[in-house]
Design a protein around this motif. Structure first.
Motif, PDB file in Angstrom:
ATOM      1  N   ASP A  51       0.815  -1.207   0.000  1.00  0.00           N
ATOM      2  CA  ASP A  51       0.000   0.000   0.000  1.00  0.00           C
ATOM      3  C   ASP A  51       0.851   1.261   0.000  1.00  0.00           C
ATOM      4  OD1 ASP A  51      -2.446  -1.404   2.273  1.00  0.00           O
ATOM      5  OD2 ASP A  51      -2.329  -1.528   0.100  1.00  0.00           O
ATOM      6  N   ASN A  52       2.053   1.196   0.525  1.00  0.00           N
ATOM      7  CA  ASN A  52       2.931   2.357   0.630  1.00  0.00           C
ATOM      8  C   ASN A  52       3.563   2.765  -0.688  1.00  0.00           C
ATOM      9  OD1 ASN A  52       2.784   2.888   3.463  1.00  0.00           O
ATOM     10  ND2 ASN A  52       4.025   1.078   3.806  1.00  0.00           N
ATOM     11  N   SER A  53       3.526   1.891  -1.663  1.00  0.00           N
ATOM     12  CA  SER A  53       4.258   2.167  -2.902  1.00  0.00           C
ATOM     13  C   SER A  53       3.797   3.448  -3.584  1.00  0.00           C
ATOM     14  CB  SER A  53       4.159   0.985  -3.858  1.00  0.00           C
ATOM     15  OG  SER A  53       2.811   0.747  -4.206  1.00  0.00           O
ATOM     16  N   SER A  54       2.532   3.819  -3.451  1.00  0.00           N
ATOM     17  CA  SER A  54       2.043   5.039  -4.102  1.00  0.00           C
ATOM     18  C   SER A  54       2.660   6.300  -3.504  1.00  0.00           C
ATOM     19  CB  SER A  54       0.520   5.106  -4.025  1.00  0.00           C
ATOM     20  OG  SER A  54       0.100   5.181  -2.678  1.00  0.00           O
ATOM     21  N   VAL A  55       2.976   6.265  -2.221  1.00  0.00           N
ATOM     22  CA  VAL A  55       3.582   7.421  -1.553  1.00  0.00           C
ATOM     23  C   VAL A  55       4.968   7.692  -2.115  1.00  0.00           C
ATOM     24  CG1 VAL A  55       4.406   8.296   0.663  1.00  0.00           C
ATOM     25  CG2 VAL A  55       2.278   7.024   0.566  1.00  0.00           C
ATOM     26  N   PHE A  56       5.660   6.653  -2.517  1.00  0.00           N
ATOM     27  CA  PHE A  56       7.045   6.781  -2.961  1.00  0.00           C
ATOM     28  C   PHE A  56       7.193   6.762  -4.478  1.00  0.00           C
ATOM     29  CE2 PHE A  56       7.098   4.674   1.243  1.00  0.00           C
ATOM     30  CZ  PHE A  56       7.620   5.732   1.951  1.00  0.00           C
ATOM     31  N   GLU A  57       6.096   6.869  -5.201  1.00  0.00           N
ATOM     32  CA  GLU A  57       6.125   6.823  -6.665  1.00  0.00           C
ATOM     33  C   GLU A  57       7.039   7.899  -7.258  1.00  0.00           C
ATOM     34  OE1 GLU A  57       5.648   5.329 -10.247  1.00  0.00           O
ATOM     35  OE2 GLU A  57       4.740   4.424  -8.475  1.00  0.00           O
ATOM     36  N   THR A  58       7.022   9.099  -6.704  1.00  0.00           N
ATOM     37  CA  THR A  58       7.844  10.188  -7.251  1.00  0.00           C
ATOM     38  C   THR A  58       9.340   9.900  -7.133  1.00  0.00           C
ATOM     39  OG1 THR A  58       7.804  11.384  -5.153  1.00  0.00           O
ATOM     40  CG2 THR A  58       6.115  11.956  -6.767  1.00  0.00           C
ATOM     41  N   LEU A  59       9.728   9.035  -6.204  1.00  0.00           N
ATOM     42  CA  LEU A  59      11.145   8.720  -6.018  1.00  0.00           C
ATOM     43  C   LEU A  59      11.691   7.840  -7.137  1.00  0.00           C
ATOM     44  CD1 LEU A  59      11.177   8.046  -2.179  1.00  0.00           C
ATOM     45  CD2 LEU A  59      11.728  10.162  -3.384  1.00  0.00           C
ATOM     46  N   ARG A  60      10.812   7.238  -7.904  1.00  0.00           N
ATOM     47  CA  ARG A  60      11.243   6.386  -9.009  1.00  0.00           C
ATOM     48  C   ARG A  60      11.540   7.196 -10.273  1.00  0.00           C
ATOM     49  NH1 ARG A  60       7.397   3.799  -6.293  1.00  0.00           N
ATOM     50  NH2 ARG A  60       7.949   1.840  -5.322  1.00  0.00           N
ATOM     51  N   ARG A  61      11.169   8.452 -10.276  1.00  0.00           N
ATOM     52  CA  ARG A  61      11.438   9.325 -11.430  1.00  0.00           C
ATOM     53  C   ARG A  61      12.863   9.878 -11.340  1.00  0.00           C
ATOM     54  NH1 ARG A  61       6.098  12.369 -10.072  1.00  0.00           N
ATOM     55  NH2 ARG A  61       4.623  10.735 -10.564  1.00  0.00           N
ATOM     56  N   PRO A  62      13.440  10.266 -12.473  1.00  0.00           N
ATOM     57  CA  PRO A  62      14.798  10.849 -12.427  1.00  0.00           C
ATOM     58  C   PRO A  62      14.842  12.090 -11.533  1.00  0.00           C
ATOM     59  CG  PRO A  62      14.144  10.372 -14.682  1.00  0.00           C
ATOM     60  CD  PRO A  62      12.932  10.153 -13.833  1.00  0.00           C
ATOM     61  N   ASN A  63      15.926  12.223 -10.800  1.00  0.00           N
ATOM     62  CA  ASN A  63      16.101  13.350  -9.883  1.00  0.00           C
ATOM     63  C   ASN A  63      16.870  14.460 -10.577  1.00  0.00           C
ATOM     64  OD1 ASN A  63      16.572  15.110  -7.773  1.00  0.00           O
ATOM     65  ND2 ASN A  63      18.113  13.845  -6.807  1.00  0.00           N
ATOM     66  N   ASN A  64      16.153  15.465 -11.015  1.00  0.00           N
ATOM     67  CA  ASN A  64      16.789  16.628 -11.646  1.00  0.00           C
ATOM     68  C   ASN A  64      16.849  17.817 -10.700  1.00  0.00           C
ATOM     69  OD1 ASN A  64      17.064  15.229 -14.074  1.00  0.00           O
ATOM     70  ND2 ASN A  64      14.986  15.755 -14.684  1.00  0.00           N
ATOM     71  N   SER A  65      16.427  17.615  -9.455  1.00  0.00           N
ATOM     72  CA  SER A  65      16.364  18.717  -8.503  1.00  0.00           C
ATOM     73  C   SER A  65      17.721  19.060  -7.898  1.00  0.00           C
ATOM     74  CB  SER A  65      15.392  18.368  -7.369  1.00  0.00           C
ATOM     75  OG  SER A  65      15.926  17.315  -6.566  1.00  0.00           O
ATOM     76  N   GLY A  66      18.631  18.119  -7.919  1.00  0.00           N
ATOM     77  CA  GLY A  66      19.925  18.350  -7.293  1.00  0.00           C
ATOM     78  C   GLY A  66      19.933  18.050  -5.804  1.00  0.00           C
ATOM     79  N   LEU A  67      18.765  17.694  -5.243  1.00  0.00           N
ATOM     80  CA  LEU A  67      18.687  17.363  -3.820  1.00  0.00           C
ATOM     81  C   LEU A  67      19.279  15.975  -3.575  1.00  0.00           C
ATOM     82  CD1 LEU A  67      15.068  18.522  -2.862  1.00  0.00           C
ATOM     83  CD2 LEU A  67      17.218  19.585  -2.207  1.00  0.00           C
ATOM     84  N   PRO A  68      19.940  15.785  -2.426  1.00  0.00           N
ATOM     85  CA  PRO A  68      20.445  14.451  -2.098  1.00  0.00           C
ATOM     86  C   PRO A  68      19.284  13.474  -1.903  1.00  0.00           C
ATOM     87  CG  PRO A  68      21.235  16.111  -0.521  1.00  0.00           C
ATOM     88  CD  PRO A  68      20.269  16.782  -1.427  1.00  0.00           C
ATOM     89  N   LYS A  69      19.563  12.190  -2.125  1.00  0.00           N
ATOM     90  CA  LYS A  69      18.534  11.153  -2.017  1.00  0.00           C
ATOM     91  C   LYS A  69      17.860  11.145  -0.646  1.00  0.00           C
ATOM     92  CE  LYS A  69      20.911   8.091  -5.203  1.00  0.00           C
ATOM     93  NZ  LYS A  69      21.625   6.814  -5.298  1.00  0.00           N
ATOM     94  N   TYR A  70      18.652  11.326   0.419  1.00  0.00           N
ATOM     95  CA  TYR A  70      18.053  11.257   1.755  1.00  0.00           C
ATOM     96  C   TYR A  70      17.029  12.372   1.964  1.00  0.00           C
ATOM     97  CZ  TYR A  70      21.041  15.047   3.515  1.00  0.00           C
ATOM     98  OH  TYR A  70      21.640  16.267   3.740  1.00  0.00           O
ATOM     99  N   LEU A  71      17.252  13.536   1.356  1.00  0.00           N
ATOM    100  CA  LEU A  71      16.270  14.618   1.474  1.00  0.00           C
ATOM    101  C   LEU A  71      15.021  14.333   0.645  1.00  0.00           C
ATOM    102  CD1 LEU A  71      18.304  17.956   1.526  1.00  0.00           C
ATOM    103  CD2 LEU A  71      16.958  16.933   3.344  1.00  0.00           C
TER     104      LEU A  71
END
Length: 64
Positions: A6-26
């Protein structure tokens, strides 16, 4: 309690490429905060464990 699947939908955005420059932990911390503030997790509910977060996200246990 919310199951791991059930939690997978909350973390869906984390599967997209990170172009923000923010570290993964943030990115992960922001996803958790968003889940709490949106009401996905209610007061008193347990968040996923570290092992569950490592399964649900593209991040390693060390990042989690």
């Amino acid at each position: 309690m919310v199951s791991v699947t059930d939690n997978s939908s909350v973390f869906e955005t984390l599967r997209r490429p990170n172009n923000s420059g923010l570290p993964k932990y943030l990115l992960l911390a922001n996803a958790l905060v968003d889940g709490i503030t949106s009401g996905y997790w209610k007061a008193g509910e347990k968040l996923p464990t570290e092992d569950e977060l490592a399964e649900l996200t593209p991040f390693s246990l060390g990042t989690v």
